[in-house]
Design a protein around this motif. Structure first.
Motif, PDB file in Angstrom:
ATOM      1  N   ALA A  18       7.007  33.407  36.240  1.00 23.80           N
ATOM      2  CA  ALA A  18       8.248  34.179  36.356  1.00 23.80           C
ATOM      3  C   ALA A  18       9.351  33.347  37.009  1.00 23.80           C
ATOM      4  O   ALA A  18      10.492  33.339  36.541  1.00 23.80           O
ATOM      5  CB  ALA A  18       8.007  35.458  37.148  1.00 23.80           C
ATOM      6  N   LEU A  19       9.020  32.640  38.072  1.00 26.57           N
ATOM      7  CA  LEU A  19      10.008  31.778  38.738  1.00 26.57           C
ATOM      8  C   LEU A  19      10.487  30.671  37.809  1.00 26.57           C
ATOM      9  O   LEU A  19      11.686  30.402  37.717  1.00 26.57           O
ATOM     10  CB  LEU A  19       9.412  31.160  39.997  1.00 26.57           C
ATOM     11  CG  LEU A  19       9.381  32.022  41.236  1.00 26.57           C
ATOM     12  CD1 LEU A  19       8.594  31.324  42.340  1.00 26.57           C
ATOM     13  CD2 LEU A  19      10.782  32.317  41.710  1.00 26.57           C
ATOM     14  N   GLN A  20       9.555  30.060  37.124  1.00 27.28           N
ATOM     15  CA  GLN A  20       9.906  28.962  36.229  1.00 27.28           C
ATOM     16  C   GLN A  20      10.814  29.458  35.102  1.00 27.28           C
ATOM     17  O   GLN A  20      11.813  28.815  34.781  1.00 27.28           O
ATOM     18  CB  GLN A  20       8.646  28.327  35.657  1.00 27.28           C
ATOM     19  CG  GLN A  20       8.903  27.067  34.876  1.00 27.28           C
ATOM     20  CD  GLN A  20       7.607  26.390  34.482  1.00 27.28           C
ATOM     21  OE1 GLN A  20       6.594  27.036  34.268  1.00 27.28           O
ATOM     22  NE2 GLN A  20       7.651  25.078  34.378  1.00 27.28           N
ATOM     23  N   GLY A  21      10.486  30.599  34.527  1.00 25.83           N
ATOM     24  CA  GLY A  21      11.306  31.162  33.458  1.00 25.83           C
ATOM     25  C   GLY A  21      12.697  31.539  33.935  1.00 25.83           C
ATOM     26  O   GLY A  21      13.692  31.268  33.253  1.00 25.83           O
ATOM     27  N   ALA A  22      12.778  32.155  35.100  1.00 24.01           N
ATOM     28  CA  ALA A  22      14.082  32.560  35.637  1.00 24.01           C
ATOM     29  C   ALA A  22      14.949  31.344  35.946  1.00 24.01           C
ATOM     30  O   ALA A  22      16.140  31.310  35.616  1.00 24.01           O
ATOM     31  CB  ALA A  22      13.892  33.413  36.886  1.00 24.01           C
ATOM     32  N   ILE A  23      14.362  30.337  36.562  1.00 26.27           N
ATOM     33  CA  ILE A  23      15.117  29.129  36.901  1.00 26.27           C
ATOM     34  C   ILE A  23      15.591  28.443  35.626  1.00 26.27           C
ATOM     35  O   ILE A  23      16.754  28.035  35.527  1.00 26.27           O
ATOM     36  CB  ILE A  23      14.274  28.180  37.776  1.00 26.27           C
ATOM     37  CG1 ILE A  23      14.103  28.797  39.162  1.00 26.27           C
ATOM     38  CG2 ILE A  23      14.904  26.786  37.860  1.00 26.27           C
ATOM     39  CD1 ILE A  23      13.067  28.122  40.027  1.00 26.27           C
ATOM     40  N   PHE A  24      14.720  28.323  34.639  1.00 27.53           N
ATOM     41  CA  PHE A  24      15.115  27.684  33.387  1.00 27.53           C
ATOM     42  C   PHE A  24      16.266  28.431  32.728  1.00 27.53           C
ATOM     43  O   PHE A  24      17.238  27.823  32.272  1.00 27.53           O
ATOM     44  CB  PHE A  24      13.929  27.590  32.422  1.00 27.53           C
ATOM     45  CG  PHE A  24      14.302  26.950  31.118  1.00 27.53           C
ATOM     46  CD1 PHE A  24      14.412  25.572  31.009  1.00 27.53           C
ATOM     47  CD2 PHE A  24      14.574  27.722  30.004  1.00 27.53           C
ATOM     48  CE1 PHE A  24      14.778  24.980  29.804  1.00 27.53           C
ATOM     49  CE2 PHE A  24      14.942  27.141  28.800  1.00 27.53           C
ATOM     50  CZ  PHE A  24      15.047  25.759  28.702  1.00 27.53           C
ATOM     51  N   ALA A  25      16.177  29.755  32.680  1.00 26.58           N
ATOM     52  CA  ALA A  25      17.218  30.559  32.032  1.00 26.58           C
ATOM     53  C   ALA A  25      18.563  30.410  32.739  1.00 26.58           C
ATOM     54  O   ALA A  25      19.606  30.282  32.084  1.00 26.58           O
ATOM     55  CB  ALA A  25      16.800  32.030  31.985  1.00 26.58           C
ATOM     56  N   VAL A  26      18.562  30.431  34.058  1.00 29.26           N
ATOM     57  CA  VAL A  26      19.816  30.306  34.818  1.00 29.26           C
ATOM     58  C   VAL A  26      20.425  28.915  34.637  1.00 29.26           C
ATOM     59  O   VAL A  26      21.628  28.784  34.395  1.00 29.26           O
ATOM     60  CB  VAL A  26      19.587  30.622  36.315  1.00 29.26           C
ATOM     61  CG1 VAL A  26      20.785  30.230  37.154  1.00 29.26           C
ATOM     62  CG2 VAL A  26      19.277  32.098  36.488  1.00 29.26           C
ATOM     63  N   VAL A  27      19.606  27.878  34.727  1.00 23.17           N
ATOM     64  CA  VAL A  27      20.116  26.513  34.569  1.00 23.17           C
ATOM     65  C   VAL A  27      20.642  26.314  33.152  1.00 23.17           C
ATOM     66  O   VAL A  27      21.730  25.762  32.953  1.00 23.17           O
ATOM     67  CB  VAL A  27      19.025  25.468  34.913  1.00 23.17           C
ATOM     68  CG1 VAL A  27      19.464  24.069  34.518  1.00 23.17           C
ATOM     69  CG2 VAL A  27      18.693  25.523  36.394  1.00 23.17           C
ATOM     70  N   LYS A  28      19.918  26.787  32.151  1.00 24.08           N
ATOM     71  CA  LYS A  28      20.348  26.636  30.764  1.00 24.08           C
ATOM     72  C   LYS A  28      21.669  27.362  30.518  1.00 24.08           C
ATOM     73  O   LYS A  28      22.574  26.818  29.882  1.00 24.08           O
ATOM     74  CB  LYS A  28      19.289  27.147  29.799  1.00 24.08           C
ATOM     75  CG  LYS A  28      19.667  26.926  28.338  1.00 24.08           C
ATOM     76  CD  LYS A  28      18.561  27.338  27.417  1.00 24.08           C
ATOM     77  CE  LYS A  28      18.873  27.150  25.953  1.00 24.08           C
ATOM     78  NZ  LYS A  28      20.215  27.073  25.516  1.00 24.08           N
TER      79      LYS A  28
END
Length: 88
Positions: free
Chosen positions: A58-68
């Motif tokens: 969940a953390l990895q997905g959220a961070i990726f989405a925000v950075v992208k």
């Protein structure tokens, strides 16, 4: 195809790769703070619990989405400054 879209394609590809790399580095740092562990669990790691694996995902997905999203937005803004048009 409009000029801004043509201009954004190569920019978007490069920015996407950079965003992925940056998101990975940010996630590693966040995971160190959250769990105090250098390595995030893999889904198939038998030693790790479900909660820890799902939290990491969940953390990895959220961070990726925000950075992208931030990188895509910055790229589109840059293309508009150069071409005068927003890429569609």
């Amino acid at each position: 195809m409009n000029t801004s879209k043509l201009a954004y394609k190569p920019v978007g590809m490069v920015l996407g790769m950079l965003a992925g790399a940056a998101a990975g580095l940010i996630f590693k740092q966040v995971w160190k703070v959250v769990e105090g562990d250098n390595d995030a669990p893999n889904a198939t790691d038998e030693e790790r619990q479900w909660g820890e694996i799902l939290l990491a995902a969940a953390l990895q997905g959220a961070i990726f989405a925000v950075v992208k999203a931030a990188v895509d937005r910055a790229g589109a803004t840059g293309v508009r400054k150069v071409t005068g048009e927003w890429p569609t």
